[in-house]
Design an enzyme around this catalytic site. Structure first.
Site, PDB file in Angstrom:
ATOM      1  N   GLY A 119       6.794  17.939  32.044  1.00  0.00           N
ATOM      2  CA  GLY A 119       5.979  17.264  31.032  1.00  0.00           C
ATOM      3  C   GLY A 119       5.224  18.214  30.129  1.00  0.00           C
ATOM      4  O   GLY A 119       4.905  19.337  30.512  1.00  0.00           O
ATOM      5  N   ASP A 213       4.801  22.461  39.788  1.00  0.00           N
ATOM      6  CA  ASP A 213       5.149  22.849  41.154  1.00  0.00           C
ATOM      7  C   ASP A 213       6.654  22.777  41.399  1.00  0.00           C
ATOM      8  O   ASP A 213       7.253  23.730  41.909  1.00  0.00           O
ATOM      9  CB  ASP A 213       4.347  22.030  42.173  1.00  0.00           C
ATOM     10  CG  ASP A 213       4.416  20.524  41.919  1.00  0.00           C
ATOM     11  OD1 ASP A 213       4.732  20.119  40.783  1.00  0.00           O
ATOM     12  OD2 ASP A 213       4.149  19.764  42.863  1.00  0.00           O
ATOM     13  N   THR A 241       0.773  22.553  34.078  1.00  0.00           N
ATOM     14  CA  THR A 241       0.717  21.122  34.332  1.00  0.00           C
ATOM     15  C   THR A 241      -0.671  20.625  33.989  1.00  0.00           C
ATOM     16  O   THR A 241      -1.661  21.234  34.358  1.00  0.00           O
ATOM     17  CB  THR A 241       1.056  20.707  35.780  1.00  0.00           C
ATOM     18  OG1 THR A 241       0.665  19.344  35.963  1.00  0.00           O
ATOM     19  CG2 THR A 241       0.294  21.520  36.816  1.00  0.00           C
ATOM     20  N   ASP A 243      -1.716  17.973  35.242  1.00  0.00           N
ATOM     21  CA  ASP A 243      -2.173  17.272  36.446  1.00  0.00           C
ATOM     22  C   ASP A 243      -3.147  18.098  37.271  1.00  0.00           C
ATOM     23  O   ASP A 243      -3.901  17.553  38.081  1.00  0.00           O
ATOM     24  CB  ASP A 243      -0.985  16.899  37.341  1.00  0.00           C
ATOM     25  CG  ASP A 243      -0.016  15.954  36.654  1.00  0.00           C
ATOM     26  OD1 ASP A 243      -0.418  15.334  35.653  1.00  0.00           O
ATOM     27  OD2 ASP A 243       1.132  15.838  37.112  1.00  0.00           O
ATOM     28  N   LYS A 280     -20.640  -6.138  27.556  1.00  0.00           N
ATOM     29  CA  LYS A 280     -19.809  -7.333  27.746  1.00  0.00           C
ATOM     30  C   LYS A 280     -18.699  -7.126  28.762  1.00  0.00           C
ATOM     31  O   LYS A 280     -18.269  -8.061  29.414  1.00  0.00           O
ATOM     32  CB  LYS A 280     -19.143  -7.704  26.407  1.00  0.00           C
ATOM     33  CG  LYS A 280     -19.797  -8.846  25.700  1.00  0.00           C
ATOM     34  CD  LYS A 280     -19.369  -8.921  24.240  1.00  0.00           C
ATOM     35  CE  LYS A 280     -17.896  -9.216  23.985  1.00  0.00           C
ATOM     36  NZ  LYS A 280     -17.615  -9.321  22.542  1.00  0.00           N
ATOM     37  N   TYR A 281     -18.171  -5.891  28.824  1.00  0.00           N
ATOM     38  CA  TYR A 281     -16.932  -5.676  29.572  1.00  0.00           C
ATOM     39  C   TYR A 281     -17.039  -4.561  30.597  1.00  0.00           C
ATOM     40  O   TYR A 281     -17.775  -3.599  30.394  1.00  0.00           O
ATOM     41  CB  TYR A 281     -15.801  -5.267  28.625  1.00  0.00           C
ATOM     42  CG  TYR A 281     -15.396  -6.311  27.624  1.00  0.00           C
ATOM     43  CD1 TYR A 281     -14.838  -7.520  28.028  1.00  0.00           C
ATOM     44  CD2 TYR A 281     -15.564  -6.081  26.267  1.00  0.00           C
ATOM     45  CE1 TYR A 281     -14.449  -8.471  27.100  1.00  0.00           C
ATOM     46  CE2 TYR A 281     -15.179  -7.033  25.327  1.00  0.00           C
ATOM     47  CZ  TYR A 281     -14.620  -8.221  25.752  1.00  0.00           C
ATOM     48  OH  TYR A 281     -14.239  -9.153  24.837  1.00  0.00           O
ATOM     49  N   GLY A 289      -1.739  11.964  36.345  1.00  0.00           N
ATOM     50  CA  GLY A 289      -2.015  12.957  37.385  1.00  0.00           C
ATOM     51  C   GLY A 289      -1.200  12.733  38.646  1.00  0.00           C
ATOM     52  O   GLY A 289      -1.448  13.377  39.655  1.00  0.00           O
ATOM     53  N   GLU A 335      -3.628   7.533  38.570  1.00  0.00           N
ATOM     54  CA  GLU A 335      -2.436   6.687  38.599  1.00  0.00           C
ATOM     55  C   GLU A 335      -1.809   6.583  39.976  1.00  0.00           C
ATOM     56  O   GLU A 335      -1.101   5.642  40.268  1.00  0.00           O
ATOM     57  CB  GLU A 335      -1.407   7.114  37.542  1.00  0.00           C
ATOM     58  CG  GLU A 335      -0.735   8.447  37.794  1.00  0.00           C
ATOM     59  CD  GLU A 335       0.373   8.762  36.768  1.00  0.00           C
ATOM     60  OE1 GLU A 335       0.608   7.974  35.859  1.00  0.00           O
ATOM     61  OE2 GLU A 335       0.984   9.826  36.925  1.00  0.00           O
ATOM     62  N   GLU A 442      -1.668  10.778  25.428  1.00  0.00           N
ATOM     63  CA  GLU A 442      -2.600  11.190  24.383  1.00  0.00           C
ATOM     64  C   GLU A 442      -3.053  12.636  24.529  1.00  0.00           C
ATOM     65  O   GLU A 442      -3.477  13.268  23.570  1.00  0.00           O
ATOM     66  CB  GLU A 442      -3.857  10.300  24.420  1.00  0.00           C
ATOM     67  CG  GLU A 442      -3.644   8.856  24.015  1.00  0.00           C
ATOM     68  CD  GLU A 442      -3.041   8.007  25.118  1.00  0.00           C
ATOM     69  OE1 GLU A 442      -2.738   8.557  26.203  1.00  0.00           O
ATOM     70  OE2 GLU A 442      -2.857   6.809  24.898  1.00  0.00           O
ATOM     71  N   GLY A 443      -3.042  13.163  25.768  1.00  0.00           N
ATOM     72  CA  GLY A 443      -3.634  14.476  25.991  1.00  0.00           C
ATOM     73  C   GLY A 443      -2.639  15.602  26.147  1.00  0.00           C
ATOM     74  O   GLY A 443      -3.019  16.772  26.176  1.00  0.00           O
TER      75      GLY A 443
END
Lengths: 580, 580
Positions: A119, A213, A241, A243, A280-281, A289, A335, A442-443
């Site tokens: 990635g 890895d 990585t 992660d 509100k949320y 990761g 995740e 996004e990152g």
């Protein structure tokens, strides 16, 4: 042999002064239309600080001997050549660079390959450019072969020769699009032979593998194979990585982690302020990761969310805040969490068995009929979308692909069920409205932070130095990261020393050990000391966008600072020293 | 009357020099733990450039007369007081500030209220602080009442007195958490009476309403009511919305749009580079903005996606790229798109009728049986999640809440179906794998860009100047934005002049006209001139994070630049001039 272009446009580029404002903007209109942004153009001119040892003549110094992290004997028996002496030196030894009165190795031109594996991570281009600049400086006339689209490019001999002029357009830029990446492995005999054929075709002195890895495990396999076949081609790994799970005594941090966490923390911080403003949320934010939670931990330290990792803990926190009249907040979710959730993992295990036994996943009534009552109850209470994800996605081994499950939505559903039960029982009187987010892509291709740009450049140069010294089976390492960048040390660590044995498909296989978050580590301790306060108080911290100039520009990630520097920021520059 | 604290900590704060590096970091540890980040602290010290007219004595100058944007006669008849003369001046006249030899109005202390209305937008705190600083400078001893949680705070008289010391901690910070916002309206007779009671209780000279189109419509209603009741309380609006749909001849841009688009463009740019590096996925990204596509257009100009707005267009683009061997890209989607999709809007209309007729939405078989064949076919091909969204979410008027529909997933599904049909027919030979994203909350509470910080400060001061002059029913405006900030002009525009009549719930109602993207506008022309190239070439532009120093820090949004400045950047500072 294709020589490098003689003119060094890099130098011209670096010396050229940036003009501020409209005139420059207008003159760059055509370039803009095709892509590079104003800030991207500014970043072309950033010059990463180079560790002092790489600025002058240097030589290899042998360091401590290492054992594998697990199964030392078995791992060594599987890598007979890498684990025995090469070049007359002891195996599994750390190496580092030290200054020398003259360059320690012959300054002949080298022929090196480089490949990106896995990635995307910010800084990959800087590794390649650091390697290139090292060759230009110490081995003029060298050739750098960029293999395209990952290890597949090595096997198929898909490549382009990387020359200074093209590379200059990628200095300090995000992404891997210079040569692209891929997820193939070089492991079967015919694949190793294909790679060998490519190495011979280019007459390569070495291949630099930039990866995580698994990719570095693969680099060790390739190094061993080339040694066994008597090739001169050396293999050096570079730790990449976002992660953060490629980490050990010798590798403080893999590149890309710093930048990616800063990007996620920026948007998480914005959402935290939004939650605190709208009241509100609850926002549930899943973070990349895989099974490791390093990104989640770093982002938690950066943003102070009302985090709880376990479903029941979340419900408790929501109820506790409701008693204070607060029906909002932010929850960060790694995740890999779903693997650790007892109810859900039991359900997944049952579903895997049912589907292996041939139950038609499209017939949900039949599926439910075969589940235990607990799992059937859980399954029926899930949203249709999550039910489909649990039934439809199977990896080649027949398992649910947990990373495809929208854990944040699953958690919202489960927390909602728990709070509805409590409301019925009269033990919860608040409101619970939730929104789901996922940050990952996004990152991965952001403009690298000053830290990652500088670190990656040094890693690339380190790989060059190890290659030049004829080393193989090492990971390039840059250490002493708590000091200003010019004081960083440079060396290599045996890939075998990072390995242990893992049971995969019924066999013990040597693989580089994944570094999960350790419960007693300094960053985790820092987090656990604060989490109870952050759960109740609204001490949200919004880090804002990555800055490239100004006081905050040169701070490295918080987990790194806590591990290495007792929480004081790791700064690339020395405040007492004008330049690096 | 509660006086303002005499000591101006702001000045001390501004003069204090920032120390770089570790010592400052360590000393700020406690503050860090409770929230503010290093960059947030840096931003406390940013001093927005003030338009020259606000730096010295100034007075009101009458400008052009305006008509309403539609239904002038009807709108005026509904606002009899606002549309006739007040203070002896003609109604519906633009006003602006001009330098004067002495301050044009009495420098007595004023008692003003301020309220945030609607969704968060970066810069809201700066408007409040600009208003406060104006009062400090020109009307010392004034009181600023902050109403809490939006218009509800006005009706319930929930407030806090805003004093310099507290405000200093919010300078140039994101979010609305100083006084929070809300979505209530003040429109029914009893609500207007409640607001009137609050205004009398505080003896308010005026209320500044910071909000979007609906909130400013409401500001006009409040201004009219206060005039009719003979209250001295004036009402001035401030144009806030990240959606960008509050825009007209006098309002070039609402605040927050610049910052929010920069945040979205940063992460979209990162994802575009990821797509280009991995070459595996199409990313479908839905963007906030309700029915207007300004955010989508600005982000498209910033990032050059392979955008197509209509489903069939997307499928064409994918097929065209597949022929070039490209199975990846990025598609931006405005959240209001679903309303414009013919098949889907037909399905939604049928579902609305069925549910109004009492068909049980939980019984999907019954639902399908009642649909037309085309709609039934579409419905059955949707994912279970989207089917649920279409059936479960109803607003108070009985309509599907389109903003809750995950349009990006719907589109992926529809494009996939179309491409499967083409593959079966032999007209498509590529691959189509897609990932879904939604950006909205991420951008609303960011640290405001230099543009928004400066613009909002000027807006707040403008509102103060209009209040001080006893004006009501105006929106504060800051214009000449193509010039450096010190040359910006300051004034007000009648709220009525922005209104037209809209059919709502069977009646023609006067509301501020929402500005949708105009097809012939300069930004749209710029986009249409490039879209065909961006669809096929990979000319992705990754803008990177918002910078607060350096060459790119002072550029305003691209759509603003195109509207006002023929595409040349709007720069806050004058490159020829050292300071603002």
């Amino acid at each position: 042999m294709v020589g490098l272009t003689a003119a060094p446009p890099a130098a011209g580029l670096r010396q050229q002064k940036l003009n501020n404002g409209a005139s420059q903007q207008a003159s760059n209109g055509a370039q803009e239309a095709q892509g590079i942004s104003a800030l991207g153009r500014e970043r072309l001119h950033f010059i990463p600080c180079l560790p002092e040892v790489l600025r002058g003549p240097h030589e290899i110094e042998e360091g401590d001997s290492r054992e594998c992290l697990g199964g030392h004997g078995v791992v060594c028996s599987l890598f007979p050549r890498l684990s025995t002496s090469q070049n007359g030196e002891s195996p599994l030894k750390m190496v580092s660079l030290r200054p020398a009165s003259s360059h320690g190795v012959e300054q002949r031109p080298l022929r090196l390959g480089v490949v990106l594996s896995g990635g995307q991570a910010p800084g990959g281009h800087n590794v390649i450019i650091g390697l290139h600049d090292y060759l230009q400086r110490w081995h003029p006339g060298s050739t750098l072969v960029g293999f395209l689209s990952g290890p597949r490019g090595v096997m198929r001999n898909d490549y382009k020769i990387l020359e200074a002029q093209e590379l200059d357009a990628y200095r300090n830029q995000g992404g891997f699009h210079l040569i692209c990446s891929g997820r193939d492995k070089i492991s079967k005999p015919e694949e190793l032979t294909a790679a060998e054929k490519t190495a011979k075709a280019h007459d390569l002195d070495g291949i630099v593998v930039i990866g995580g890895d698994d990719s570095n495990t693969n680099a060790a396999v390739l190094a061993e194979h080339f040694l066994q076949q008597g090739l001169k081609t050396r293999v050096i790994g570079v730790p990449k990585t976002i992660d953060g799970d490629l980490k050990n005594a010798d590798v403080s941090i893999s590149f890309g982690f710093d930048t990616a966490c800063k990007v996620y923390s920026e948007v998480i911080g914005n959402i935290m302020v939004d939650a605190m403003s709208a009241k509100k949320y609850y926002h549930f934010i899943r973070l990349m990761g895989r099974s490791a939670s390093h990104i989640t931990l770093e982002c938690a330290l950066q943003t102070h969310p009302q985090l709880a990792l376990i479903c029941e803990e979340i419900a408790d926190m929501v109820a506790q805040r409701a008693e204070l009249g607060k029906d909002f907040g932010v929850v960060l979710i790694p995740e890999g969490l779903v693997e650790f959730m007892h109810d859900v993992s039991a359900l997944i295990a049952e579903l895997n068995e049912l589907m292996a036994a041939g139950v038609n996943p499209a017939d949900q009534t039949a599926v439910v009929a075969h589940l235990t009552p607990e799992s059937a109850d859980l399954f029926c209470n899930l949203t249709p979308g999550i039910r489909s994800e649990l039934l439809e996605e199977r990896d080649p081994h027949g398992n649910v692909q947990v990373s495809h499950i929208e854990t944040e939505k699953l958690l919202i559903k489960l927390v909602g069920l728990e709070l509805a039960r409590r409301k019925a029982a009269g033990t919860f009187g608040g409101k619970f409205a939730a929104l789901a987010h996922f940050f990952g892509y996004e990152g991965r291709c952001s403009l690298p932070s000053n830290f990652d740009a500088t670190y990656c450049n040094a890693l690339g140069q380190a790989a060059g130095a190890l290659m030049a010294a004829g080393r193989t089976g090492l990971m390039a390492t840059v250490s002493n990261l708590q000091a200003p960048a010019r004081k960083w040390t440079v060396g290599g660590t045996p890939l075998l020393s990072m390995m242990h044995l893992e049971r995969r498909a019924g066999c013990d296989r040597p693989v580089i050990k994944k570094a999960l978050v350790e419960m007693g580590s300094a960053p985790m301790n820092s987090y656990t000391a604060s989490r109870a306060m952050w759960a109740i108080q609204d001490w949200c911290r919004s880090p804002g966008p990555i800055q490239f100039t100004g006081p905050s520009a040169n701070m490295a990630s918080m987990t790194l600072a806590l591990e290495l520097n007792d929480g004081l920021p790791c700064l690339l520059d020395d405040p007492q020293q004008a330049d690096c």
